[in-house]
Design a protein around this motif. Structure first.
Motif, short mmCIF file in Angstrom:
data_model
loop_
_atom_site.label_atom_id
_atom_site.label_comp_id
_atom_site.label_asym_id
_atom_site.label_seq_id
_atom_site.Cartn_x
_atom_site.Cartn_y
_atom_site.Cartn_z
N HIS A 1 23.17 -21.54 3.39
CA HIS A 1 23.37 -21.30 1.96
C HIS A 1 22.50 -20.12 1.54
N PHE A 2 23.15 -18.99 1.23
CA PHE A 2 22.44 -17.70 1.19
C PHE A 2 23.34 -16.71 0.46
N ARG A 3 23.29 -16.72 -0.91
CA ARG A 3 24.33 -15.98 -1.62
C ARG A 3 23.88 -15.54 -3.03
N ASP A 4 24.78 -14.77 -3.67
CA ASP A 4 24.69 -14.38 -5.08
C ASP A 4 23.52 -13.42 -5.35
N PRO A 5 23.51 -12.24 -4.72
CA PRO A 5 22.39 -11.30 -4.90
C PRO A 5 22.33 -10.72 -6.31
N LYS A 6 21.14 -10.74 -6.91
CA LYS A 6 20.88 -10.04 -8.16
C LYS A 6 19.81 -8.99 -7.88
N VAL A 7 20.11 -7.72 -8.21
CA VAL A 7 19.25 -6.59 -7.88
C VAL A 7 18.70 -5.98 -9.16
N TRP A 8 17.41 -5.62 -9.13
CA TRP A 8 16.80 -4.91 -10.26
C TRP A 8 15.74 -3.95 -9.74
N LEU A 9 15.36 -3.02 -10.60
CA LEU A 9 14.32 -2.03 -10.29
C LEU A 9 13.05 -2.41 -11.01
N TYR A 10 11.93 -2.46 -10.27
CA TYR A 10 10.62 -2.69 -10.86
C TYR A 10 9.68 -1.62 -10.32
N THR B 1 23.14 -11.82 -16.54
CA THR B 1 22.64 -11.02 -17.66
C THR B 1 22.55 -9.56 -17.29
N THR B 2 22.39 -8.74 -18.33
CA THR B 2 21.99 -7.35 -18.15
C THR B 2 21.21 -6.92 -19.37
N GLU B 3 20.41 -5.88 -19.23
CA GLU B 3 19.74 -5.27 -20.37
C GLU B 3 20.60 -4.12 -20.86
N VAL B 4 21.05 -4.17 -22.11
CA VAL B 4 21.92 -3.13 -22.66
C VAL B 4 21.07 -1.99 -23.19
N PRO B 5 21.68 -0.83 -23.50
CA PRO B 5 20.89 0.35 -23.85
C PRO B 5 19.89 0.17 -24.99
N PRO C 1 21.11 -16.82 -9.11
CA PRO C 1 19.82 -16.53 -9.72
C PRO C 1 19.83 -15.19 -10.45
N ASP C 2 19.07 -15.11 -11.53
CA ASP C 2 18.94 -13.89 -12.33
C ASP C 2 17.49 -13.84 -12.80
N PHE C 3 16.83 -12.72 -12.56
CA PHE C 3 15.39 -12.62 -12.85
C PHE C 3 15.16 -11.42 -13.76
N PHE C 4 14.43 -11.65 -14.88
CA PHE C 4 14.23 -10.55 -15.82
C PHE C 4 12.98 -10.79 -16.66
N LEU D 1 11.09 -10.71 -20.34
CA LEU D 1 11.44 -10.93 -21.74
C LEU D 1 10.19 -11.40 -22.48
N ASP D 2 9.82 -10.67 -23.51
CA ASP D 2 8.71 -11.05 -24.38
C ASP D 2 7.44 -11.34 -23.57
N ARG D 3 7.09 -10.40 -22.70
CA ARG D 3 5.85 -10.44 -21.90
C ARG D 3 5.82 -11.59 -20.90
N LYS D 4 6.96 -12.17 -20.62
CA LYS D 4 7.09 -13.22 -19.61
C LYS D 4 8.22 -12.86 -18.65
N GLU D 5 8.29 -13.57 -17.54
CA GLU D 5 9.44 -13.46 -16.64
C GLU D 5 10.27 -14.74 -16.77
N VAL D 6 11.57 -14.55 -16.65
CA VAL D 6 12.51 -15.67 -16.73
C VAL D 6 13.36 -15.69 -15.47
N LEU D 7 13.43 -16.83 -14.84
CA LEU D 7 14.35 -17.05 -13.73
C LEU D 7 15.46 -17.96 -14.25
N LEU D 8 16.64 -17.36 -14.38
CA LEU D 8 17.84 -18.06 -14.85
C LEU D 8 18.68 -18.39 -13.63
N LEU D 9 19.16 -19.61 -13.51
CA LEU D 9 19.83 -20.01 -12.28
C LEU D 9 20.70 -21.24 -12.51
#
Length: 477
Positions: A150-159, A275-279, A211-214, A216-224
């Motif tokens: 069980h190894f799926r659903d990649p979410k990619v972001w730049l930090y 999710t995504t961060e819009v402009p 999973p989705d990681f972002f 928000l308001d000086r915290k990190e959120v893991l949505l899953l």
């Protein structure tokens, strides 16, 4: 022999302003991003029937998050790297190119649907319409040694100057978790390990999907979407859940220090968010407006499934508030009808609601132990769906006529109760007190129902009812 897409045979339950496909099955939202002046949303799609099947990536785009046009299928399975399905994933924009990351699904050929293996792949596009699979796929060939299949659903972001990928997975201990890979070029990926580490508990499920990681308001959120969480009182009542952890992530040690899991939506029909961060900096989320145990009566009409309305996420006191994006006011086709109620008993607030938005404000300052019920009812005044609020304990209880198990929510004590309700032809989304609690539901009625309010005590209620555009989605012919 070429396969032919299933045909849409009846529009009796067809939604008017929710993203879906012109025909066939859809589930998870994928690849949500902003690219070249358009919002793009992809989704798991089986065009050849209204049942789940080999997953393609359906695709739609919009300039305003309201009016959507269906585009050609973006990813089709069948290549060596994705022989049996292009499973869920995400998108990122780099140097004017949109990159899609997705899971390739593979069966071993023994007719056992649980006997499979998965890898991670990439595709890219310069115009946001036509996509090319990377010639050296897979970019991650197999799961790490400390993982199951069980190894799926990649979410990619730049930090900072590095790309991160979180994958939903299952550790060798049989528990769900989120694992991290890093890259400098989106092609070569290094395994960093389990971000949840020893904090993963048995009661947090056997597999973490989508999973989705972002930030928000000086915290990190893991949505899953954890699978296998056990029912706990009035929580975790769906087959699988969708919710979040709030915490602080240490990128140097790949450790996410987090609080307890909280459900994001309390309804029967909500799963697999992205999710995504819009402009302008908002964090916007879509969900699948269904659930695996749902009957989906629209299947016999040649389609199944839809996405929720786009919703803005805000973090306050470590609680995610979820409210309709402001752009949805563009759906309104009239100035709205205002109503003032100051009595107890039942009142029909709106008749024959189909493409309707209802705003409700209830003054609670001068009442005690008030109980009120908001309902969709048929022409015989029989309830199709109801939401009851009890002032004495701040509890919300949602009941649906076609299922036996209610859903529950709690709000903080307040001087006012506010509801914003979106009704499409076979869906209702209810946002309470600026999205503190949300219920997402599908319902199936042969005639457009009435919307009623019933109170046990004389109460001040202000409301506005808007008619909405029922043709906000343009499908491919």
């Amino acid at each position: 022999m070429l396969k032919k897409p299933v045909k849409l045979t009846d529009e009796r339950y067809r939604l008017g302003y929710h993203v879906s496909a012109s025909q066939g099955w859809i589930n998870d939202p994928n690849g949500f991003c902003y690219f070249n002046g358009y919002y793009h949303i992809f989704f798991q799609h089986h065009p050849y029937s209204s049942e789940w099947g080999p997953m393609h990536w359906g695709h739609a785009r919009s300039k305003d998050l309201v009016h959507w046009e269906e585009l050609p299928i973006a990813l089709t399975p069948g290549d060596i790297e994705d022989k049996d399905g292009c499973f869920s994933g995400s998108a990122i924009v780099k140097d004017d190119v949109m990159y899609l990351f997705y899971t390739g699904h593979h069966y071993y050929g023994d007719n056992d649907p649980d006997h499979f293996w998965q890898n991670q792949n990439m595709a890219y596009s310069k115009d946001g319409i036509h996509f090319t699979k990377y010639e050296n796929n897979p970019i991650i060939e197999k799961e790490p040694e400390d993982n199951t299949h069980h190894f799926r659903d990649p979410k990619v972001w730049l930090y900072e100057d590095k790309y991160y990928m979180i994958l939903g997975s299952q550790g060798k201990d049989g528990l769900g978790r989120g694992i991290i890979y890093t890259s400098s070029d989106l092609i070569n990926w290094d395994y960093e390990g389990d971000m949840s580490k020893a904090s993963s508990l048995a009661d947090e499920g056997f597999m973490w999907e989508c999973p989705d990681f972002f930030h928000l308001d000086r915290k990190e959120v893991l949505l899953l979407s954890p699978q296998g969480m056990e029912e706990s009182g009035k929580n975790y009542l769906n087959l699988f859940q969708t919710g979040y952890f709030v915490g602080q992530h240490d990128y140097l040690t790949n450790t996410f220090h987090r609080e307890e899991f909280t459900e994001l939506d309390r309804g029967h029909d909500f799963y697999a968010t992205q999710t995504t961060e819009v402009p302008d900096g908002r964090r916007i989320v879509f969900g699948w407006m269904a659930m695996w145990e749902s009957d989906m009566p629209e299947k016999v009409d040649g389609w199944a499934g839809a996405l929720t309305l786009p919703r803005e996420l805000r973090l306050k006191d470590n609680h995610l508030y979820m409210s309709p994006v402001k752009e949805l006011e563009k759906l309104r086709t009239d100035q709205g009808q205002d109503h003032h109620i100051n009595k107890k008993g039942e009142v029909i607030l709106a008749e024959s609601v189909s493409s309707t938005e209802i705003l409700i404000e209830v003054d609670l300052r001068n009442t005690e132990n008030q109980e009120m019920t908001f309902a969709l009812k048929d022409k015989e005044n029989e309830s199709i769906l109801s939401l009851t609020y009890s002032q004495n304990n701040q509890e919300l209880i949602l009941n649906r006529e076609d299922v036996s198990d209610p859903r529950f929510g709690m709000i903080q004590e307040a001087e006012e109760l506010s509801l914003r309700v979106f009704i499409d032809k076979s869906s209702v989304e209810i946002f309470i007190n600026e999205g503190e609690v949300v219920f997402t539901e599908r319902f199936y009625a042969e005639e457009a129902p009435n919307f009623t309010i019933e109170t046990t005590k004389q109460t001040e209620v202000e409301s506005t009812v808007y008619k909405l555009n029922h043709s906000a989605i343009t499908y491919l012919s």
